[in-house]
Design a protein around this motif. Structure first.
Motif, PDB file in Angstrom:
ATOM      1  N   GLY A 237     -11.165 -20.896  -3.245  1.00  0.00           N
ATOM      2  CA  GLY A 237     -11.887 -19.919  -2.308  1.00  0.00           C
ATOM      3  C   GLY A 237     -12.336 -18.506  -2.774  1.00  0.00           C
ATOM      4  N   GLU A 238     -11.381 -17.683  -3.213  1.00  0.00           N
ATOM      5  CA  GLU A 238     -11.842 -16.464  -3.875  1.00  0.00           C
ATOM      6  C   GLU A 238     -12.569 -16.596  -5.051  1.00  0.00           C
ATOM      7  OE1 GLU A 238     -12.404 -12.410  -3.982  1.00  0.00           O
ATOM      8  OE2 GLU A 238     -11.622 -13.777  -2.409  1.00  0.00           O
ATOM      9  N   LEU A 239     -12.389 -17.591  -6.000  1.00  0.00           N
ATOM     10  CA  LEU A 239     -13.225 -17.816  -7.109  1.00  0.00           C
ATOM     11  C   LEU A 239     -14.513 -17.996  -6.865  1.00  0.00           C
ATOM     12  CD1 LEU A 239     -10.893 -19.922  -9.522  1.00  0.00           C
ATOM     13  CD2 LEU A 239     -11.808 -17.827 -10.095  1.00  0.00           C
ATOM     14  N   GLN A 240     -14.656 -18.753  -5.851  1.00  0.00           N
ATOM     15  CA  GLN A 240     -15.991 -19.040  -5.270  1.00  0.00           C
ATOM     16  C   GLN A 240     -16.908 -18.171  -4.950  1.00  0.00           C
ATOM     17  OE1 GLN A 240     -16.777 -21.239  -1.794  1.00  0.00           O
ATOM     18  NE2 GLN A 240     -18.288 -22.377  -2.408  1.00  0.00           N
ATOM     19  N   ARG A 241     -16.219 -16.958  -4.155  1.00  0.00           N
ATOM     20  CA  ARG A 241     -16.888 -15.760  -3.729  1.00  0.00           C
ATOM     21  C   ARG A 241     -17.144 -14.926  -4.864  1.00  0.00           C
ATOM     22  NH1 ARG A 241     -13.231 -14.687   1.902  1.00  0.00           N
ATOM     23  NH2 ARG A 241     -14.216 -16.525   3.075  1.00  0.00           N
ATOM     24  N   GLN A 242     -16.318 -14.853  -5.676  1.00  0.00           N
ATOM     25  CA  GLN A 242     -16.547 -13.752  -6.953  1.00  0.00           C
ATOM     26  C   GLN A 242     -17.712 -14.476  -7.639  1.00  0.00           C
ATOM     27  OE1 GLN A 242     -15.363 -10.961  -7.398  1.00  0.00           O
ATOM     28  NE2 GLN A 242     -13.671 -10.930  -6.004  1.00  0.00           N
ATOM     29  N   ASN A 243     -17.690 -15.766  -7.853  1.00  0.00           N
ATOM     30  CA  ASN A 243     -18.947 -16.499  -8.474  1.00  0.00           C
ATOM     31  C   ASN A 243     -20.162 -16.188  -7.675  1.00  0.00           C
ATOM     32  OD1 ASN A 243     -17.594 -17.050 -10.946  1.00  0.00           O
ATOM     33  ND2 ASN A 243     -16.780 -18.898 -10.020  1.00  0.00           N
ATOM     34  N   PHE A 244     -20.120 -16.413  -6.520  1.00  0.00           N
ATOM     35  CA  PHE A 244     -21.118 -16.166  -5.618  1.00  0.00           C
ATOM     36  C   PHE A 244     -21.864 -14.700  -5.799  1.00  0.00           C
ATOM     37  CE2 PHE A 244     -22.926 -14.072  -1.743  1.00  0.00           C
ATOM     38  CZ  PHE A 244     -23.999 -14.546  -1.642  1.00  0.00           C
ATOM     39  N   CYS A 245     -21.123 -13.587  -5.948  1.00  0.00           N
ATOM     40  CA  CYS A 245     -21.366 -12.126  -6.285  1.00  0.00           C
ATOM     41  C   CYS A 245     -22.173 -12.114  -7.600  1.00  0.00           C
ATOM     42  CB  CYS A 245     -20.103 -11.492  -6.279  1.00  0.00           C
ATOM     43  SG  CYS A 245     -20.547  -9.592  -6.783  1.00  0.00           S
ATOM     44  N   LYS A 246     -21.626 -12.996  -8.714  1.00  0.00           N
ATOM     45  CA  LYS A 246     -22.080 -12.856 -10.139  1.00  0.00           C
ATOM     46  C   LYS A 246     -23.605 -13.471  -9.892  1.00  0.00           C
ATOM     47  CE  LYS A 246     -19.044 -14.059 -13.280  1.00  0.00           C
ATOM     48  NZ  LYS A 246     -18.093 -14.998 -14.024  1.00  0.00           N
ATOM     49  N   ALA A 247     -23.580 -14.567  -9.322  1.00  0.00           N
ATOM     50  CA  ALA A 247     -24.817 -15.275  -9.273  1.00  0.00           C
ATOM     51  C   ALA A 247     -25.997 -14.706  -8.534  1.00  0.00           C
ATOM     52  CB  ALA A 247     -24.706 -16.715  -8.509  1.00  0.00           C
ATOM     53  N   VAL A 248     -25.518 -13.955  -7.236  1.00  0.00           N
ATOM     54  CA  VAL A 248     -26.288 -12.853  -6.661  1.00  0.00           C
ATOM     55  C   VAL A 248     -26.890 -11.908  -7.483  1.00  0.00           C
ATOM     56  CG1 VAL A 248     -26.781 -11.219  -5.058  1.00  0.00           C
ATOM     57  CG2 VAL A 248     -25.537 -13.496  -4.530  1.00  0.00           C
ATOM     58  N   LYS A 249     -26.079 -11.098  -8.494  1.00  0.00           N
ATOM     59  CA  LYS A 249     -26.478 -10.197  -9.263  1.00  0.00           C
ATOM     60  C   LYS A 249     -27.342 -10.806 -10.408  1.00  0.00           C
ATOM     61  CE  LYS A 249     -22.564  -7.114  -8.392  1.00  0.00           C
ATOM     62  NZ  LYS A 249     -21.342  -6.318  -9.064  1.00  0.00           N
ATOM     63  N   ALA A 250     -27.054 -11.774 -10.956  1.00  0.00           N
ATOM     64  CA  ALA A 250     -27.904 -12.416 -11.810  1.00  0.00           C
ATOM     65  C   ALA A 250     -29.214 -12.705 -11.458  1.00  0.00           C
ATOM     66  CB  ALA A 250     -27.264 -13.639 -12.453  1.00  0.00           C
ATOM     67  N   GLY A 251     -29.312 -12.937 -10.094  1.00  0.00           N
ATOM     68  CA  GLY A 251     -30.916 -13.326  -9.627  1.00  0.00           C
ATOM     69  C   GLY A 251     -31.062 -14.831  -9.266  1.00  0.00           C
ATOM     70  N   VAL A 252     -30.008 -15.699  -9.200  1.00  0.00           N
ATOM     71  CA  VAL A 252     -29.961 -16.999  -8.565  1.00  0.00           C
ATOM     72  C   VAL A 252     -30.262 -17.208  -7.437  1.00  0.00           C
ATOM     73  CG1 VAL A 252     -28.712 -19.327  -8.523  1.00  0.00           C
ATOM     74  CG2 VAL A 252     -28.319 -17.830 -10.438  1.00  0.00           C
ATOM     75  N   LYS A 253     -31.477 -17.965  -7.091  1.00  0.00           N
ATOM     76  CA  LYS A 253     -32.160 -18.176  -5.540  1.00  0.00           C
ATOM     77  C   LYS A 253     -30.762 -18.837  -4.813  1.00  0.00           C
ATOM     78  CE  LYS A 253     -35.342 -20.397  -7.060  1.00  0.00           C
ATOM     79  NZ  LYS A 253     -36.645 -21.305  -7.298  1.00  0.00           N
ATOM     80  N   GLN A 254     -30.675 -18.022  -3.628  1.00  0.00           N
ATOM     81  CA  GLN A 254     -29.704 -18.409  -2.654  1.00  0.00           C
ATOM     82  C   GLN A 254     -29.929 -19.051  -1.415  1.00  0.00           C
ATOM     83  OE1 GLN A 254     -26.231 -18.359  -3.347  1.00  0.00           O
ATOM     84  NE2 GLN A 254     -26.560 -17.282  -5.470  1.00  0.00           N
ATOM     85  N   ILE A 255     -29.388 -20.277  -1.037  1.00  0.00           N
ATOM     86  CA  ILE A 255     -30.040 -20.684   0.276  1.00  0.00           C
ATOM     87  C   ILE A 255     -28.754 -20.649   0.778  1.00  0.00           C
ATOM     88  CG2 ILE A 255     -31.682 -22.228  -0.332  1.00  0.00           C
ATOM     89  CD1 ILE A 255     -29.837 -24.607  -0.745  1.00  0.00           C
ATOM     90  N   TYR A 256     -28.729 -20.806   2.398  1.00  0.00           N
ATOM     91  CA  TYR A 256     -27.768 -20.566   3.242  1.00  0.00           C
ATOM     92  C   TYR A 256     -27.042 -22.037   3.776  1.00  0.00           C
ATOM     93  CZ  TYR A 256     -25.492 -18.277   7.301  1.00  0.00           C
ATOM     94  OH  TYR A 256     -24.289 -17.774   7.935  1.00  0.00           O
ATOM     95  N   SER A 257     -25.963 -22.040   3.057  1.00  0.00           N
ATOM     96  CA  SER A 257     -25.461 -23.473   3.077  1.00  0.00           C
ATOM     97  C   SER A 257     -23.789 -23.344   3.649  1.00  0.00           C
ATOM     98  CB  SER A 257     -25.489 -24.313   1.836  1.00  0.00           C
ATOM     99  OG  SER A 257     -26.619 -24.414   1.339  1.00  0.00           O
ATOM    100  N   THR A 258     -23.519 -23.616   4.763  1.00  0.00           N
ATOM    101  CA  THR A 258     -22.131 -23.329   5.267  1.00  0.00           C
ATOM    102  C   THR A 258     -21.319 -24.565   5.338  1.00  0.00           C
ATOM    103  OG1 THR A 258     -22.734 -24.004   7.655  1.00  0.00           O
ATOM    104  CG2 THR A 258     -23.420 -21.732   6.690  1.00  0.00           C
ATOM    105  N   ASP A 259     -21.488 -25.698   5.464  1.00  0.00           N
ATOM    106  CA  ASP A 259     -20.492 -26.723   5.329  1.00  0.00           C
ATOM    107  C   ASP A 259     -20.268 -26.960   6.883  1.00  0.00           C
ATOM    108  OD1 ASP A 259     -19.723 -29.317   4.290  1.00  0.00           O
ATOM    109  OD2 ASP A 259     -18.177 -28.207   2.804  1.00  0.00           O
ATOM    110  N   ALA A 260     -21.158 -26.679   7.590  1.00  0.00           N
ATOM    111  CA  ALA A 260     -20.523 -26.825   9.008  1.00  0.00           C
ATOM    112  C   ALA A 260     -19.999 -28.213   9.277  1.00  0.00           C
ATOM    113  CB  ALA A 260     -21.768 -26.810  10.150  1.00  0.00           C
ATOM    114  N   GLY A 261     -18.818 -28.126  10.035  1.00  0.00           N
ATOM    115  CA  GLY A 261     -18.279 -29.239  10.324  1.00  0.00           C
ATOM    116  C   GLY A 261     -16.890 -29.448   9.663  1.00  0.00           C
TER     117      GLY A 261
END
Length: 423
Positions: A316-340
């Motif tokens: 969980g926390e690793l994914q959040r930290q990697n999200f931050c790293k990807a955002v800072k690097a400029g990777v295009k982000q889409i809103y994906s929540t896994d609702a369900g």
């Protein structure tokens, strides 16, 4: 003479249709241009037959005399939101083995109810990446026929994966002999299954490139070969369909990107090489970083097994930290929540988590609007308030750029020029 009569008849019907076109004029305090981050004060949006025809300031535009007026004082307008990763026929209250208590058709009704909740929460378009029995296709058709209420659905049907992998039926003993219809072993099977999905209504293809959290496998282990992935993407792209890959581990993420997958879902354990590859290939990341807040609080009582909750805690926390790293690097982000995995209708709770982990409010909003529309191949149709797009609007109280959490309480929802929530 017959041809002239036919042409005259068609022309007459077109003129009659134009004369009877339904126009809606929407006004509010302001409108957020999600592409630029600028506000239009006192906006006017004109919608005719479900499509936006004009957008501007009230002072510089004229409301047609026959228009239906929708005035939203005190509200900020945004385009209808897009969630790129939902499972409408799943509900967190039926987790683990609990869902075996119900007949197959039960889940179609669940999907219809969840579709309604999603729309009322302001999400006017969703991509359903994996459903049993083509439930997502059926609900999409019911919504389009006016039988059910819900968002625009881009359905995947069954997710494709390896025998014994995350997208197989892995809860059963050998005596039950259960295999998911989405199982593919080898490139030829992969190609054939893509064609089968398209035949029965899928508009996007979902693959499971690695193990997962809520299944009997190691979360990051690669499960499809590069050759199998390439077989899926080449077949899907030939049919003008996008491909989404469930991929947690670094090897599977890299294989999916190298295999020409369009969107990488979860991307929990992505490494620096995976981020570089995403930038090189233009792949999108859809990282469901809200989920652990719900699953760790409610999962056990919903029937989620401790082995799965442990995996959830571990990444969980690793994914959040990697999200931050990807955002800072400029990777295009889409809103994906896994609702369900969490209750449908709570989709907007992820915005605040994205902002807490490096995204600006505008970046978070763009991931659920213009960037998501681009990843869908629907730029100019959804995710933006502009002429030619569908009349999908939401209204919120407050300034979402100052406090993105206002999106969690949507006051007004319009889909295709029709009010589904609010005045």
């Amino acid at each position: 003479m017959r041809k002239l009569a036919l042409i005259a008849g068609v022309a007459a019907s077109l003129i009659a249709g134009a004369a009877g076109a339904a126009t809606v004029a929407v006004t509010a305090d302001r409108l957020l241009d999600v592409r630029t981050g600028k506000y239009i004060e006192k906006p006017l949006v004109l919608i005719t037959d479900g499509k936006i025809t004009a957008v501007g300031g009230q002072a510089s535009m004229t409301v047609p005399a026959d228009a239906t007026k929708v005035d939203l004082p005190g509200l900020t307008l945004l385009p209808g939101l897009i969630d790129m990763h939902v499972h409408l026929d799943s509900s967190p209250q039926y987790s683990g083995y609990n869902d075996l208590a119900f007949t197959d058709s039960f889940w179609t009704v669940v999907a219809a109810n969840n579709a309604r909740s999603t729309l009322l929460a302001g999400f006017t378009t969703v991509r359903n990446v994996g459903a049993d029995n083509f439930n997502d296709v059926g609900v999409k058709e019911a919504i389009e026929e006016g039988i059910a209420i819900g968002p625009r659905i881009v359905p995947a049907g069954y997710a494709l994966g390896a025998t014994g992998g995350h997208c197989d039926s892995s809860y059963f003993p050998p005596s039950a002999n259960q295999t998911s219809p989405g199982v593919v072993d080898g490139p030829d099977e992969a190609r054939k299954k893509v064609r089968w999905m398209k035949k029965y209504g899928a508009k996007v293809i979902k693959i499971c490139a690695t193990g997962g959290v809520f299944s009997n496998d190691a979360v990051g282990v690669q499960q499809l070969t590069l050759e199998e992935i390439k077989a899926v993407t080449s077949e899907a792209h030939m049919a003008e369909m996008k491909v989404a890959a469930h991929a947690h581990g670094p090897e599977g993420i890299r294989a999916a990107i190298e295999g020409d997958v369009d969107t990488i879902e979860h991307a929990s354990l992505v490494d620096d090489e995976g981020i570089k590859l995403a930038l090189k290939h233009g792949a999108y990341f859809g990282m469901d970083i809200y989920n652990p807040d719900y699953t760790q609080a409610e999962g056990a009582k919903n029937g989620v097994r401790e082995s799965e909750l442990k995996k959830d805690r571990d990444i969980g926390e690793l994914q959040r930290q990697n999200f931050c790293k990807a955002v800072k690097a400029g990777v295009k982000q889409i809103y994906s929540t896994d609702a369900g995995i969490y209750p449908h209708g709570d989709n907007a709770k992820q915005f605040a988590v994205m902002v807490r982990y490096c995204a600006t409010p505008l970046q978070a909003i763009q991931s659920a609007t213009v960037t998501a529309a681009e990843a869908l191949g629907q730029s100019g149709e959804v995710g933006e308030i502009k002429a030619g797009a569908w009349g999908d609007l939401i209204g919120v109280k407050g300034d979402p750029l100052a406090n993105v959490r206002v999106l969690e309480t949507v006051t007004f929802v319009m889909k295709g020029g029709e009010v589904v929530k609010g005045p």
